[in-house]
Design an enzyme around this catalytic site. Structure first.
Site, PDB file in Angstrom:
ATOM      1  N   ASN A  54      -7.737   1.911   9.261  1.00 10.84           N
ATOM      2  CA  ASN A  54      -6.451   2.089   9.944  1.00 10.84           C
ATOM      3  C   ASN A  54      -6.746   2.009  11.428  1.00 10.84           C
ATOM      4  O   ASN A  54      -7.392   2.897  11.996  1.00 10.84           O
ATOM      5  CB  ASN A  54      -5.842   3.471   9.638  1.00 10.84           C
ATOM      6  CG  ASN A  54      -5.337   3.586   8.210  1.00 10.84           C
ATOM      7  OD1 ASN A  54      -5.343   2.609   7.453  1.00 10.84           O
ATOM      8  ND2 ASN A  54      -4.888   4.766   7.847  1.00 10.84           N
ATOM      9  N   GLU A 102      -3.911  -0.228   7.830  1.00 10.87           N
ATOM     10  CA  GLU A 102      -2.758   0.088   8.681  1.00 10.87           C
ATOM     11  C   GLU A 102      -2.991  -0.489  10.067  1.00 10.87           C
ATOM     12  O   GLU A 102      -4.116  -0.473  10.565  1.00 10.87           O
ATOM     13  CB  GLU A 102      -2.537   1.601   8.863  1.00 10.87           C
ATOM     14  CG  GLU A 102      -2.056   2.337   7.640  1.00 10.87           C
ATOM     15  CD  GLU A 102      -1.869   3.839   7.885  1.00 10.87           C
ATOM     16  OE1 GLU A 102      -1.607   4.254   9.034  1.00 10.87           O
ATOM     17  OE2 GLU A 102      -2.000   4.591   6.904  1.00 10.87           O
ATOM     18  N   TYR A 115      -5.154   1.293  15.275  1.00  7.46           N
ATOM     19  CA  TYR A 115      -3.967   1.148  16.116  1.00  7.46           C
ATOM     20  C   TYR A 115      -4.301   1.000  17.595  1.00  7.46           C
ATOM     21  O   TYR A 115      -3.584   0.351  18.326  1.00  7.46           O
ATOM     22  CB  TYR A 115      -3.086   2.406  16.013  1.00  7.46           C
ATOM     23  CG  TYR A 115      -2.407   2.622  14.684  1.00  7.46           C
ATOM     24  CD1 TYR A 115      -3.065   3.225  13.624  1.00  7.46           C
ATOM     25  CD2 TYR A 115      -1.077   2.245  14.501  1.00  7.46           C
ATOM     26  CE1 TYR A 115      -2.431   3.445  12.416  1.00  7.46           C
ATOM     27  CE2 TYR A 115      -0.433   2.465  13.290  1.00  7.46           C
ATOM     28  CZ  TYR A 115      -1.115   3.056  12.252  1.00  7.46           C
ATOM     29  OH  TYR A 115      -0.482   3.265  11.058  1.00  7.46           O
ATOM     30  N   ARG A 133       0.855  -1.188   0.000  1.00  7.15           N
ATOM     31  CA  ARG A 133       0.000   0.000   0.000  1.00  7.15           C
ATOM     32  C   ARG A 133       0.887   1.232   0.000  1.00  7.15           C
ATOM     33  O   ARG A 133       1.720   1.406   0.887  1.00  7.15           O
ATOM     34  CB  ARG A 133      -0.930  -0.006   1.218  1.00  7.15           C
ATOM     35  CG  ARG A 133      -1.753   1.254   1.311  1.00  7.15           C
ATOM     36  CD  ARG A 133      -2.880   1.208   2.357  1.00  7.15           C
ATOM     37  NE  ARG A 133      -3.507   2.514   2.375  1.00  7.15           N
ATOM     38  CZ  ARG A 133      -3.427   3.379   3.385  1.00  7.15           C
ATOM     39  NH1 ARG A 133      -2.824   3.060   4.514  1.00  7.15           N
ATOM     40  NH2 ARG A 133      -3.983   4.571   3.293  1.00  7.15           N
ATOM     41  N   HIS A 169      -2.823  10.943   0.662  1.00  3.03           N
ATOM     42  CA  HIS A 169      -2.500  10.592   2.051  1.00  3.03           C
ATOM     43  C   HIS A 169      -1.957  11.874   2.707  1.00  3.03           C
ATOM     44  O   HIS A 169      -0.753  12.056   2.830  1.00  3.03           O
ATOM     45  CB  HIS A 169      -1.476   9.468   2.064  1.00  3.03           C
ATOM     46  CG  HIS A 169      -1.258   8.823   3.407  1.00  3.03           C
ATOM     47  ND1 HIS A 169      -1.373   7.470   3.605  1.00  3.03           N
ATOM     48  CD2 HIS A 169      -0.904   9.339   4.614  1.00  3.03           C
ATOM     49  CE1 HIS A 169      -1.096   7.177   4.880  1.00  3.03           C
ATOM     50  NE2 HIS A 169      -0.797   8.296   5.517  1.00  3.03           N
ATOM     51  N   GLU A 181      -7.579   8.567   5.737  1.00  3.61           N
ATOM     52  CA  GLU A 181      -7.992   9.244   6.970  1.00  3.61           C
ATOM     53  C   GLU A 181      -8.477  10.674   6.781  1.00  3.61           C
ATOM     54  O   GLU A 181      -7.940  11.607   7.393  1.00  3.61           O
ATOM     55  CB  GLU A 181      -6.847   9.226   7.993  1.00  3.61           C
ATOM     56  CG  GLU A 181      -6.399   7.826   8.375  1.00  3.61           C
ATOM     57  CD  GLU A 181      -5.321   7.819   9.454  1.00  3.61           C
ATOM     58  OE1 GLU A 181      -4.756   8.876   9.754  1.00  3.61           O
ATOM     59  OE2 GLU A 181      -5.056   6.726   9.992  1.00  3.61           O
TER      60      GLU A 181
END
Ligand code: GBH
Length: 491
Positions: free
Chosen positions: A315, A389, A317, A84, A129, A175
């Site tokens: 994404n 991600e 985390y 990616r 991005h 995002e």
């Protein structure tokens, strides 16, 4: 025993995408090489080096623009089948739609994509991005103006036309929720707009502009998907989606108020974009709380929004607790109207939701991945998903040595546990089709500069040498095991 599988088989389908993720500004370097135009992050990091922890910028970054042949071999050796990355908009269109296409820019990505495919690695391409041509800021205030929809459509069209015969996976945005909040509410990412209690920007309005910027991003996404569907998808046969930052918000108590607060937190962070794109309207809570400050979709917009998406990129985390600030008071947390009157905390009764890390926003809570995927699966009718991600960061300290970073057993533990949680959700029926670790290499970590390292490979910034960390070896082993098992399952 499980239907359709054996004890030995991998929970990940045999065509599952496994790779690492990256972005143009964080990786490429090659600041003004081959006719690239200035982008918003070039201007921000150059004008305000004090905003970046180590005063650095992405002028050189990890020089992937020139060093990609080496990087592709690192990937190949690790055994991934996808990569990616994002295209630098200002490399393709240095002045946006107000200037010409840079053929050298197009050529660079042609060579890059060709080299990936030669090694059997699928390109998974993000159109933007965070970085956009500075020209758009200067002409009309970029995301604040509907004019940006025309620019994004023009750019997307050129990318589909130039690369779409070889690209199977397109993401319009990375995002957009983070761009809207950090760029227009907190004023800490370009274009640094904010007001009031949020920061000390000289211009902007934290209560209204995030919603205007988001509205234009949503409609830009719709314009790009529309053009892909009408001009390219039938012949190119790829899929197109959007990548959202997704945090798991766990209610801090069992009270109805806190459960509703956790739901509002999702609505003000993620559903804010996904609801209009998938359901054609803003979340109910956002409509109720933001009221007249929330832009309205016209009939024409609603028609365009019907293009929807083919997949949701996630994404993920970290997780936080969510606490209600409507029925109870949340003094000092700044949890205002713009974020749906929810306060977010990492601790409950003095105990962290998951093990804290050296990165101040990252707590290790693997069930958060399963809960996030399940939440999205249920709200959006099991639309295909990719984990675009997921990763673990470590901070550079004054006495750090390379060895401290190479022996990254905590990153291995993080990946092992998050991948296990992902396997569980897939076994329970979630349509997740890929997993990308952030990131292949240590890189320019936005406001943290080069002080925070997320790579599976260590980068020595004195010479840009790449060295595998323990996590790279672990991932390689994991992928080999998966391949062997999916082969057994098919045999
Ligand atoms: C991703 O953002 C980015 O897509 C990627 O470029 C980046 O390198 C990677 O994560 C690692 O950071 O306001 O408390 O959340 C993740 C979302 C948004 C997390 C900004 C850090 C700042 C602190 N990031 N956030 S907070």
């Amino acid at each position: 025993s499980m239907k359709g599988s054996t004890a030995a088989s991998s929970p990940f389908p045999s065509d599952f995408l496994f790779g690492t993720a990256s972005s143009s500004y964080q990786f490429e370097g090659a600041f003004l090489t081959d006719g690239k135009g200035l982008n918003n992050w070039d201007v921000f990091t150059h004008d305000k080096p004090g905003s970046i922890m180590d005063g650095s910028n992405g002028d050189i970054a990890v020089d992937q623009y020139h060093r990609y042949p080496e990087d592709l071999h690192l990937m190949k050796d690790m055994g991934v089948n996808a990569y990616r990355f994002s295209i630098s908009w200002a490399r393709i269109l240095p002045q946006g739609r107000f200037g010409n296409i840079s053929q050298t820019g197009v050529e660079h990505y042609n060579k890059f994509i060709h080299a990936l495919l030669n090694l059997g690695i699928q390109p998974f391409v993000t159109l933007t991005h965070y970085d956009i041509p500075q020209e758009l800021e200067e002409r009309y205030g970029a995301w604040l103006s509907p004019g940006v929809q025309e620019d994004f459509k023009h750019y997307a069209d050129i990318c589909f036309k130039s690369f779409g015969d070889r690209v199977r996976y397109w993401a319009t945005f990375n995002e957009p929720n983070v761009v809207a909040i950090h760029g227009y509410r907190l004023g800490i990412y370009p274009p640094l707009r904010c007001s009031g209690l949020y920061g000390n920007c000289s211009s902007g309005d934290s209560e209204t502009e995030p919603f205007i910027a988001a509205h234009n991003m949503i409609l830009s996404h719709a314009a790009a998907v529309d053009i892909y569907r009408t001009k390219y998808q039938k012949t190119q046969r790829g899929s197109i989606g959007i990548v959202m930052n997704a945090i798991w918000y766990e209610p801090i108590s069992n009270s109805l108020e806190d459960k509703l607060a956790a739901e509002r937190a999702q609505s003000f962070f993620m559903n804010w974009f996904l609801d209009p794109i998938i359901h054609g309207k803003y979340p109910k809570e956002v409509q109720e709380i933001i009221g007249n400050d929330l832009p309205v979709f016209t009939e024409y917009d609603l028609e365009k929004l019907k293009s929807g998406l083919d997949f949701i990129g996630i994404n993920h985390y970290t997780s936080f607790y969510a606490k209600d600030c409507i029925f109870s008071t949340c003094e000092g947390t700044g949890a205002s109207k713009t974020e749906g009157f929810v306060s977010r905390t990492a601790k409950k009764d003095g105990i962290y939701i998951g093990e804290p890390t050296e990165v101040d926003w990252l707590y290790v809570y693997p069930p958060g991945l399963e809960k996030t995927v399940t939440y999205i699966k249920e709200r959006y009718n099991n639309t295909p998903m990719f984990i675009t991600e997921n990763g673990y960061g470590q901070m550079e300290k004054s006495n750090s040595t390379n060895d401290d970073f190479l022996n990254d057993f905590k990153r291995v533990d993080y990946m092992r546990r998050y991948l296990k949680a992902l396997a569980t959700t897939i076994r329970k029926g979630a349509d997740v089709r890929g997993y990308f670790a952030w990131s292949l290499l240590d890189n320019f970590e936005w406001l943290y500069g080069y002080t925070t390292r997320f790579g599976l490979f260590h980068v020595d910034y004195a010479n840009l040498n790449r060295t595998p960390k323990l996590s790279a070896a672990w991932f390689r082993h994991f992928l080999a095991k998966h391949k062997a098992k999916s082969f057994t399952a098919r045999a």
